[in-house]
Design a protein around this motif. Structure first.
Motif, PDB file in Angstrom:
ATOM      1  N   ALA A  38     -10.909   5.233  -2.649  1.00  0.00           N
ATOM      2  CA  ALA A  38     -10.503   5.199  -0.549  1.00  0.00           C
ATOM      3  C   ALA A  38     -10.771   5.657   0.406  1.00  0.00           C
ATOM      4  O   ALA A  38     -11.277   5.235   1.152  1.00  0.00           O
ATOM      5  CB  ALA A  38      -8.944   6.121  -0.836  1.00  0.00           C
ATOM      6  N   TRP A  39     -12.327   7.000  -0.301  1.00  0.00           N
ATOM      7  CA  TRP A  39     -13.513   6.503   0.894  1.00  0.00           C
ATOM      8  C   TRP A  39     -13.615   5.064   1.514  1.00  0.00           C
ATOM      9  O   TRP A  39     -13.827   5.005   2.537  1.00  0.00           O
ATOM     10  CB  TRP A  39     -14.131   7.565   0.323  1.00  0.00           C
ATOM     11  N   PHE A  40     -14.912   5.154   0.758  1.00  0.00           N
ATOM     12  CA  PHE A  40     -15.720   3.687   0.605  1.00  0.00           C
ATOM     13  C   PHE A  40     -14.580   2.437   0.922  1.00  0.00           C
ATOM     14  O   PHE A  40     -14.740   1.475   1.790  1.00  0.00           O
ATOM     15  CB  PHE A  40     -15.680   3.211  -1.010  1.00  0.00           C
ATOM     16  N   GLU A  41     -13.247   1.816   0.913  1.00  0.00           N
ATOM     17  CA  GLU A  41     -12.162   1.190   1.523  1.00  0.00           C
ATOM     18  C   GLU A  41     -12.342   1.488   3.198  1.00  0.00           C
ATOM     19  O   GLU A  41     -12.343   0.370   3.558  1.00  0.00           O
ATOM     20  CB  GLU A  41     -11.065   1.443   1.191  1.00  0.00           C
ATOM     21  N   LYS A  42     -11.713   2.712   3.136  1.00  0.00           N
ATOM     22  CA  LYS A  42     -12.234   3.115   5.346  1.00  0.00           C
ATOM     23  C   LYS A  42     -13.277   2.595   5.345  1.00  0.00           C
ATOM     24  O   LYS A  42     -13.117   2.509   7.209  1.00  0.00           O
ATOM     25  CB  LYS A  42     -11.428   4.658   4.971  1.00  0.00           C
ATOM     26  N   ARG A  43     -14.101   2.722   5.195  1.00  0.00           N
ATOM     27  CA  ARG A  43     -15.640   2.161   5.820  1.00  0.00           C
ATOM     28  C   ARG A  43     -16.213   0.507   5.235  1.00  0.00           C
ATOM     29  O   ARG A  43     -17.762   0.158   5.333  1.00  0.00           O
ATOM     30  CB  ARG A  43     -16.553   3.466   4.685  1.00  0.00           C
ATOM     31  N   GLY A  44     -14.608  -0.193   4.188  1.00  0.00           N
ATOM     32  CA  GLY A  44     -15.293  -1.781   5.000  1.00  0.00           C
ATOM     33  C   GLY A  44     -15.351  -1.824   3.561  1.00  0.00           C
ATOM     34  O   GLY A  44     -15.637  -3.662   4.097  1.00  0.00           O
TER      35      GLY A  44
END
Length: 450
Positions: free
Chosen positions: A359-365
């Protein structure tokens, strides 16, 4: 040809990580990545040209009215052959999508700013590009069968429509599974389909000859002996498996060592492979960068070489082409091999971007085509356990230098220092640096969500 090259921006970057220092090796990696990027785009242009030609020909066949006498042709005979035209047209969307996604990944790679990571992302284009290359070949062969069927329907009324339907159904059955595998984008399915293509093309060549010869015989039996030679000449001109396969570029041609072979009936069954210096350089870069697989290049050359090479069980490249590509381990090993030799070992896949923080990485593209599942690498079991702190992952998580703990600590510290959310490119530059430190190859392969 429409210009499709992407150009690197030269203005300074303001990513949170700052510039990656180095010169020397870093500059060489950037130069190499630029050359590979150009080669990928060149290959995309070549396949797009072939695909566009097939699309145009399919459209013309679909728009050709049936004969006024007998209502014959692919669009006649009560529409029973329309499904075969539709089958060809339905392949175009995935081919265009594969090429489009390849181009998008090239654009992403160009923005990363780290030569090693850029090469890693360019390697991610491999399954799509390879699938499109072989898919375009196979679709061109299907176009040949459609053209043949149209000629037979229009010029050979003695050939049974029911038999021709069975013929086309049989040929579609040969082609369909391979096209589905190539369209999947799955590296292992694409590789396996590519390796099987020479044998398949040999089968298709035999099917084409069988339909052609059957039509000629039916004309002779029907009493049209005088028209037989003209009919055979017409079928020879539309023979895709020799005439409409994607041609290698004509510039600066060099003939490489494939012998011409005559069959017992006096028919030319083999041919020379003529390639250009530009094509050789493009393939050399793609092979050495790991974008295109070595066995797949061998399969493609065997297909272009004609029936004799397609039938060969020895998948080595012709000596002339090996010499043209240069004396390197990659070229010397360019032959059909097993799964391990093709780079498809069963070593564990490691999520470089920790899966537990998806989820952390998804928020960053990191979504869609750039999801963290696309950034996996195969590692030997011992190496995989070592970077995670040993065989017990729970204990490993307590080690500050365990990969997942270390990566997230670095990324969060970088965000704190920047005072803003990291960009995807900034994250990839930091990841590239740590992969070098941990001796992890920047050779990504798609993984699965755990």
């Amino acid at each position: 040809m429409q210009e499709r090259r992407l150009h690197r921006r030269v203005e300074p970057r303001d990513d949170a990580t700052g510039a990656v220092s180095g010169g020397g090796a870093a500059d060489a990696a950037a130069a190499s990545a630029s050359q590979v990027r150009d080669s990928v785009l060149e290959a995309v242009d070549d396949v797009k040209g072939s695909t566009d030609n097939v699309a145009s020909a399919l459209s013309k066949l679909a728009g050709r009215p049936p004969t006024s006498l007998g209502n014959r042709g692919l669009t006649g005979v009560n529409g029973v052959f329309i499904r075969y035209l539709d089958f060809g047209s339905k392949q175009l969307p995935w081919l265009h999508s594969a090429l489009g996604r390849t181009t998008e990944l090239v654009a992403v790679a160009e923005e990363v700013g780290d030569g090693g990571m850029e090469l890693g992302i360019l390697r991610m284009t491999g399954p799509r590009l390879q699938g499109a290359m072989f898919g375009a070949m196979l679709l061109a062969a299907w176009l040949d069968f459609l053209t043949l069927a149209d000629v037979v329907l229009r010029e050979c009324p003695a050939y049974s429509v029911e038999k021709l339907v069975r013929d086309m159904h049989r040929v579609q059955g040969l082609i369909e599974p391979t096209l589905a595998a190539l369209a999947s984008g799955d590296p292992e399915q694409v590789e396996a389909a590519a390796l099987a293509m020479p044998e398949l093309m040999g089968q298709l060549s035999g099917e084409f000859s069988s339909i052609r010869d059957g039509a000629r015989t039916s004309m002779e039996n029907f009493g049209k002996t005088l028209a037989v030679m003209q009919f055979v000449d017409m079928l020879t001109m539309v023979s895709a498996l020799k005439m409409s396969l994607p041609r290698l570029p004509p510039a600066a041609p060099a003939t490489v060592g494939v012998s011409l072979v005559m069959t017992s009936g006096g028919v030319m069954a083999g041919s020379q492979v003529v390639v250009s210096a530009e094509w050789v350089e493009m393939i050399r870069r793609l092979v050495q960068a790991g974008v295109i697989s070595i066995p797949a290049v061998s399969a493609a050359v065997r297909i272009h070489g004609g029936q004799v090479m397609m039938a060969q069980t020895n998948g080595e490249l012709p000596k002339g082409l090996r010499d043209a590509l240069g004396d390197s381990p990659e070229v010397r090993g360019m032959k059909v091999t097993d799964r391990a030799g093709a780079g498809m070992s069963e070593a564990p896949k490691h999520h470089v971007l920790p899966d537990e923080h998806r989820a952390w990485f998804e928020k960053r593209g990191f979504t869609g085509e750039m999801s963290i599942d696309q950034f996996c690498v195969r590692l030997e079991q011992a190496h995989h356990q070592a970077i995670h702190g040993g065989g017990n992952w729970r204990l490993g998580r307590t080690w500050p230098k365990e990969w997942n703990q270390m990566i997230m600590s670095i990324l969060r510290d970088a965000e704190t220092a920047a005072g803003r959310m990291l960009t995807r490119d900034a994250i990839l530059k930091l990841i590239a640096r740590e992969m070098k430190r941990y001796n992890i190859p920047v050779n990504f392969t798609p993984g699965r969500r755990r």
